[in-house]
Write an enzyme that holds these catalytic residues in place. Structure first.
Site, PDB file in Angstrom:
ATOM      1  N   VAL A 248       0.870  -1.179   0.000  1.00  0.00           N
ATOM      2  CA  VAL A 248       0.000   0.000   0.000  1.00  0.00           C
ATOM      3  C   VAL A 248       0.901   1.222   0.000  1.00  0.00           C
ATOM      4  O   VAL A 248       1.567   1.525   0.994  1.00  0.00           O
ATOM      5  CB  VAL A 248      -0.952  -0.007   1.209  1.00  0.00           C
ATOM      6  N   ASP A 275      -2.561   5.000  -3.877  1.00  0.00           N
ATOM      7  CA  ASP A 275      -3.584   5.948  -3.437  1.00  0.00           C
ATOM      8  C   ASP A 275      -4.147   6.688  -4.649  1.00  0.00           C
ATOM      9  O   ASP A 275      -3.394   7.156  -5.510  1.00  0.00           O
ATOM     10  CB  ASP A 275      -2.930   6.936  -2.458  1.00  0.00           C
ATOM     11  N   LYS A 277      -5.136   9.506  -4.711  1.00  0.00           N
ATOM     12  CA  LYS A 277      -4.672  10.890  -4.629  1.00  0.00           C
ATOM     13  C   LYS A 277      -3.220  11.031  -5.091  1.00  0.00           C
ATOM     14  O   LYS A 277      -2.688  12.139  -5.160  1.00  0.00           O
ATOM     15  CB  LYS A 277      -4.777  11.407  -3.189  1.00  0.00           C
ATOM     16  N   ARG A 373     -10.640   5.560  20.949  1.00  0.00           N
ATOM     17  CA  ARG A 373     -10.661   5.518  19.483  1.00  0.00           C
ATOM     18  C   ARG A 373     -11.967   4.956  18.942  1.00  0.00           C
ATOM     19  O   ARG A 373     -12.324   5.210  17.797  1.00  0.00           O
ATOM     20  CB  ARG A 373      -9.493   4.682  18.961  1.00  0.00           C
ATOM     21  N   GLU A 445      -5.399  -0.365  13.183  1.00  0.00           N
ATOM     22  CA  GLU A 445      -4.573  -0.677  14.353  1.00  0.00           C
ATOM     23  C   GLU A 445      -5.331  -1.452  15.429  1.00  0.00           C
ATOM     24  O   GLU A 445      -4.765  -1.751  16.478  1.00  0.00           O
ATOM     25  CB  GLU A 445      -3.960   0.606  14.916  1.00  0.00           C
ATOM     26  N   LYS A 520      11.127   3.061   9.584  1.00  0.00           N
ATOM     27  CA  LYS A 520      11.022   3.529   8.221  1.00  0.00           C
ATOM     28  C   LYS A 520      12.416   3.765   7.659  1.00  0.00           C
ATOM     29  O   LYS A 520      13.343   4.097   8.389  1.00  0.00           O
ATOM     30  CB  LYS A 520      10.246   4.834   8.167  1.00  0.00           C
TER      31      LYS A 520
END
Length: 551
Positions: A248, A275, A277, A373, A445, A520
């Site tokens: 993704v 995406d 976008k 959440r 999550e 990352k």
């Protein structure tokens, strides 16, 4: 003309004077090659000047008795180095020293003449080679040539073009470690001089644009060869245990391509979800990757991904649904984002996954303060029906989860068995839970963390079992700023949203910690780290291949 080429009998006689066990010990005697290889002989020009051990290892890695090899050593090299090169030529009948040697000057014409001298000698060889490749002492093999179909592979660009070459020429990503003389093994050992050299690269790094990747992938034959996708084969052990990936992604096509290349095997299958976008160039680059690689495809349904919204979870679910339709009967699926990078080879990963024996590798913890959440409904759009930057909490209280599901939290990232994914695809409980999760914050999550604890699911984790934290879950190795010093050493890159974007100072830690993927990485933060990870993974693959070939 080199004597070895015109007097093979004499050369063989000299080689026979060297004890056979010594040559067998180096593995040269076991190199034979297939009929396919013997019908396509190659020539090599090796222009070298130091480190005889590394040159010998390079020669051993590329050696085949039906190929031919010219070694040009610098006249300024040490006597020991010259003697070592002469020894290699004496021991191997299809290896010779160039008939004319140069005193090689950095950036001078002598460097070019060294290759030309070897090329002239190689043309005199009795071996009717198809392609010639020039190498230096710090190169190592990663690709093959038949797919070029007679084309040459040469980097070419306009003199004032500092960008990476595009349409009409072979895509070549400069190796900064070679260009700057940086030794990844020394960085692994945390030698201060090498680490300092690598830090100097950060400020000047300019990577390939998305358009560069679009142009490179417009010629699939060249692209597949230049990036080494065509040499990935894998062992029978790996072929018997195919994997699937859900990628993704939304930006930086170059980094996505490097990630894909690092995890690529022709017997695996890969779904890319970009995406909606994303930029047009990025979308075209992803479509190019899918066009060039038969086991890579674009998800059949694409989302406009909103940070912490349900669309991020749906992107993975769309890929999972498509992957189940694949002809590849994969055993496990792993989801990745564009800033992940593997810390294990495919063979090492398969070995670890087999040990799971059908269980899943998912972070799953008691929710604690994260219950908010899903206590209240979250709005994904504003009053003008435009997407919020992220889901915004409202005052509307939500009902409890359906089917009396007990909630757990974890990460958006997973390693799931095929049986578990089939359960997710067809279970009414999962469908109801997904609908309930649509107006929660960051449902990705809690979705996987909760489902692996549902009684009776494939690979079930008991609700009473202890928390599975990020330190226990091998899928991702993430370094949070607020846990540094206590759980792991400080970040040597930089922090983004409390997450460390790794630097070269983490190389040894990353490779030794035991996890499967790093999150990352970013070449704009530290390009040398990624090159060193690529190099270390290649070393492990080559070492595994060499051991198997020898035995």
């Amino acid at each position: 003309m080199p004597q070895a080429l015109h007097q093979p009998a004499a050369a063989n006689e000299r080689a026979s004077q060297i004890p056979q066990p010594k040559r067998r010990e180096q593995g040269f005697t076991v190199k034979q090659g297939s009929e396919f290889e013997r019908e396509f002989p190659l020539a090599y020009s090796l222009v070298v000047h130091k480190n005889a051990d590394l040159v010998e290892r390079l020669l051993r890695a590329i050696y085949m008795p039906h190929n031919v090899y010219c070694i040009h050593y610098d006249l300024k090299s040490s006597d020991d180095f010259k003697s070592a090169m002469q020894g290699l030529a004496r021991c191997l009948p299809n290896v010779f020293i160039a008939s004319k040697l140069e005193r090689v000057q950095y950036a001078g014409i002598s460097r070019l003449k060294a290759d030309l001298n070897c090329l002239s000698d190689l043309l005199e060889s009795e071996v009717k080679w198809k392609y010639a490749i020039n190498l230096c002492g710090q190169d190592f093999p990663v690709s093959d040539l038949k797919m070029l179909k007679g084309k040459n592979m040469v980097e070419t660009r306009q003199p004032d073009d500092s960008r990476h070459n595009t349409l009409g020429s072979m895509f070549v990503r400069p190796r900064l470690t070679i260009k700057r003389g940086i030794n990844c093994s020394a960085i692994y050992d945390m030698e201060p001089v090498e680490v300092e050299k690598s830090l100097g690269v950060r400020k000047s790094y300019v990577g390939p644009s998305d358009k560069n990747i679009v142009n490179a992938a417009s010629d699939c034959d060249r692209f597949v060869v230049s990036e080494g996708f065509n040499v990935k084969q894998g062992s029978e052990f790996e072929h018997e245990f195919p994997l699937a990936y859900s990628l993704v992604v939304h930006k930086n096509a170059d980094l996505v391509e490097r990630l894909l290349r690092a995890i690529y095997m022709p017997h695996n299958v890969y779904c890319i979800h970009y995406d909606l976008k994303s930029s047009d160039d990025f979308k075209s680059a992803m479509q190019g990757l899918a066009r060039c690689l038969p086991n890579v495809f674009i998800a059949s349904k694409l989302e406009r991904v909103q940070y912490a919204g349900i669309s991020r979870l749906k992107a993975d679910l769309n890929c999972l649904s498509d992957l189940l339709e694949s002809e590849v009967k994969w055993k496990y699926v792993i989801n990745l984002c564009g800033q992940d990078f593997p810390l294990r080879t495919n063979a090492e990963l398969v070995s670890d996954l087999k040990m799971l024996k059908g269980k899943n590798m998912v972070e799953s913890k008691r929710p604690g303060g994260k219950k908010k959440r899903w206590t209240f409904s979250h709005s994904l759009k504003n009053d003008q029906s435009e997407d919020n930057e992220y889901p915004v909490s409202t005052s509307q209280e939500k009902p409890p989860p359906p089917h009396s599901i007990e909630m757990f939290v974890g990460s958006a990232y997973f390693t799931l068995s095929r049986k578990f994914v089939l359960f997710v695809q067809w279970s009414s409980l999962v469908r109801d839970f997904l609908v309930w999760s649509e107006d929660t914050y960051s449902p990705d999550e809690h979705f996987w963390a909760t489902l692996v604890r549902v009684p009776g699911v494939p690979g079930e984790v008991l609700r009473s079992d202890p928390d599975i934290t990020e330190l226990h879950c091998k899928t991702r190795l993430v370094k949070w700023s607020y846990l540094e010093e206590n759980l792991y050493p400080p970040c040597t890159g930089k922090h983004v949203r409390s997450v460390c974007v790794y630097g070269v100072g983490e190389l040894r830690w990353l490779l030794n910690y035991g996890h499967w993927f790093a999150n990352k990485v970013d070449p704009n933060v530290d390009p040398i780290l990624i090159e060193c990870l690529e190099e270390k993974l290649l070393e492990k693959r080559l070492m595994s291949f060499t051991v198997k070939s020898f035995y």
